[in-house]
Design an enzyme around this catalytic site. Structure first.
Site, PDB file in Angstrom:
ATOM      1  N   THR A   1      53.573  10.294  38.873  1.00 31.85           N
ATOM      2  CA  THR A   1      53.643   8.834  38.740  1.00 31.85           C
ATOM      3  C   THR A   1      53.095   8.472  37.370  1.00 31.85           C
ATOM      4  O   THR A   1      51.899   8.634  37.103  1.00 31.85           O
ATOM      5  CB  THR A   1      52.831   8.135  39.837  1.00 31.85           C
ATOM      6  OG1 THR A   1      53.400   8.449  41.107  1.00 31.85           O
ATOM      7  CG2 THR A   1      52.864   6.625  39.649  1.00 31.85           C
TER       8      THR A   1
ATOM      9  N   LYS B   1      58.432   3.033  42.037  1.00 28.47           N
ATOM     10  CA  LYS B   1      57.157   3.528  42.573  1.00 28.47           C
ATOM     11  C   LYS B   1      56.026   2.546  42.321  1.00 28.47           C
ATOM     12  O   LYS B   1      55.248   2.221  43.231  1.00 28.47           O
ATOM     13  CB  LYS B   1      56.821   4.893  41.941  1.00 28.47           C
ATOM     14  CG  LYS B   1      55.425   5.419  42.256  1.00 28.47           C
ATOM     15  CD  LYS B   1      55.220   5.701  43.735  1.00 28.47           C
ATOM     16  CE  LYS B   1      53.781   6.130  44.033  1.00 28.47           C
ATOM     17  NZ  LYS B   1      53.502   7.513  43.615  1.00 28.47           N
TER      18      LYS B   1
ATOM     19  N   LYS C   1      45.029   3.697  39.650  1.00 32.03           N
ATOM     20  CA  LYS C   1      45.917   4.153  38.572  1.00 32.03           C
ATOM     21  C   LYS C   1      47.291   3.494  38.691  1.00 32.03           C
ATOM     22  O   LYS C   1      47.844   2.986  37.706  1.00 32.03           O
ATOM     23  CB  LYS C   1      46.069   5.674  38.640  1.00 32.03           C
ATOM     24  CG  LYS C   1      47.156   6.251  37.744  1.00 32.03           C
ATOM     25  CD  LYS C   1      47.546   7.664  38.167  1.00 32.03           C
ATOM     26  CE  LYS C   1      48.830   8.084  37.520  1.00 32.03           C
ATOM     27  NZ  LYS C   1      49.331   9.373  38.020  1.00 32.03           N
TER      28      LYS C   1
END
Length: 289
Positions: free
Chosen positions: A93, A168, A243
């Site tokens: 990611t 995502k 994050k």
């Protein structure tokens, strides 16, 4: 197929093991001795460097901590080292711009590449039930789909290069915000004197239902088994949620999108992680409410 797998952490280790179970030969690499020993036990062949791991393979899958590492590993150790025409699949990611930059470098080097971040957490990685959101050309997606299907329950083409990463971070912004709202509601229900199992039985079948409630309930002993039943250990660490939220806010800023709920979720997880809870499952934020 012969597949190199780079990055054998909490997610990558299970993913690589599932490729072996599907009948593929897996060349594995990680800097952690513990991770490589686990990979060996799962049937992977471990190599001392990325360059050695990618020799003679049909595809390379990576699951790395951040965009800087992805951007350093691919140009230096994969592009020009892996066989011409090998398929590159990055399941990390990372930010959209880096995903597109690395894919462009791969294409210039004669490789097809997809960004294929995942949803599902450690249990899904181990169980082969991840959801993959894939960015890349239709041709690259067609090649990537059977590889990803060996590690997941759903493989969805999100669009061109970078689209997987966009999907995502948008998905996880929803997840971060809805988990906090779910925690708030359970904390309020408790203070109002409601039995929490009864509240779950009602809300899980009413308009307050969400994945955070019915699949990942932040209250021990309520709903299906979740990290809340294990002291908020395992699952998806708060530091990783933070994050992803930071990536979402950076992306929002780059396109001028207004994301007040995402912004507040990032602030709350920032404080939660800073208080020493970065390794705690993200649903553990209920402890602050």
């Amino acid at each position: 197929m012969k597949i190199a797998f780079i990055g054998l952490g909490n997610m990558g280790g299970g993913m690589a093991a599932n490729l072996v179970k599907a009948g593929h030969t897996v060349h594995a690499f990680d800097l952690s001795t513990e991770a490589t020993e686990r990979a060996t036990g799962n049937g992977c062949a471990v190599f001392p460097t990325v360059r050695e791991a990618v020799q003679g393979v049909d595809a390379i899958v990576s699951m790395l901590p951040n965009g800087k590492i992805v951007e350093s590993v691919y140009p230096a150790d994969v592009i020009g080292q892996a066989p011409a025409g090998a398929l590159l699949l990055d399941c990390s990611t990372i930010d959209v711009d880096t995903a597109r930059k690395v894919a462009a470098a791969a294409e210039a080097g004669g490789y097809a590449m997809v960004d294929a971040p995942v949803s599902g957490g450690i249990a899904a990685a181990n169980g082969g039930t991840l959801t993959f959101m894939v960015g890349g050309t239709a041709e690259a997606f067609a090649r990537a789909e059977p590889i990803l299907a060996a590690m997941g329950k759903a493989v969805i083409h999100a669009g061109a290069s970078g689209a997987g990463q966009a999907a995502k971070i948008c998905n996880n912004m929803i997840l971060g915000a809805t988990m906090i709202a779910t925690c708030e509601a359970f904390a309020l229900a408790d203070k109002l004197g409601l039995d929490l199992q009864t509240f779950y039985d009602i809300s899980s079948k009413a308009s307050g239902q969400s994945w955070s409630m019915t699949s990942y309930c932040p209250v021990p002993g309520v709903g299906p088994a979740s990290p809340a039943d294990n002291g908020f250990q395992g699952g998806f660490a708060a530091a990783l949620m933070l994050k992803d939220l930071k990536l979402a806010l950076e992306a929002a800023q780059s396109v001028g999108a207004n994301v007040p709920m995402g912004t507040r979720a990032e602030e709350l997880y920032e404080a939660f992680a800073a208080a020493g809870n970065g390794g705690v499952d993200f649903s553990g934020i209920i402890k602050t409410l």
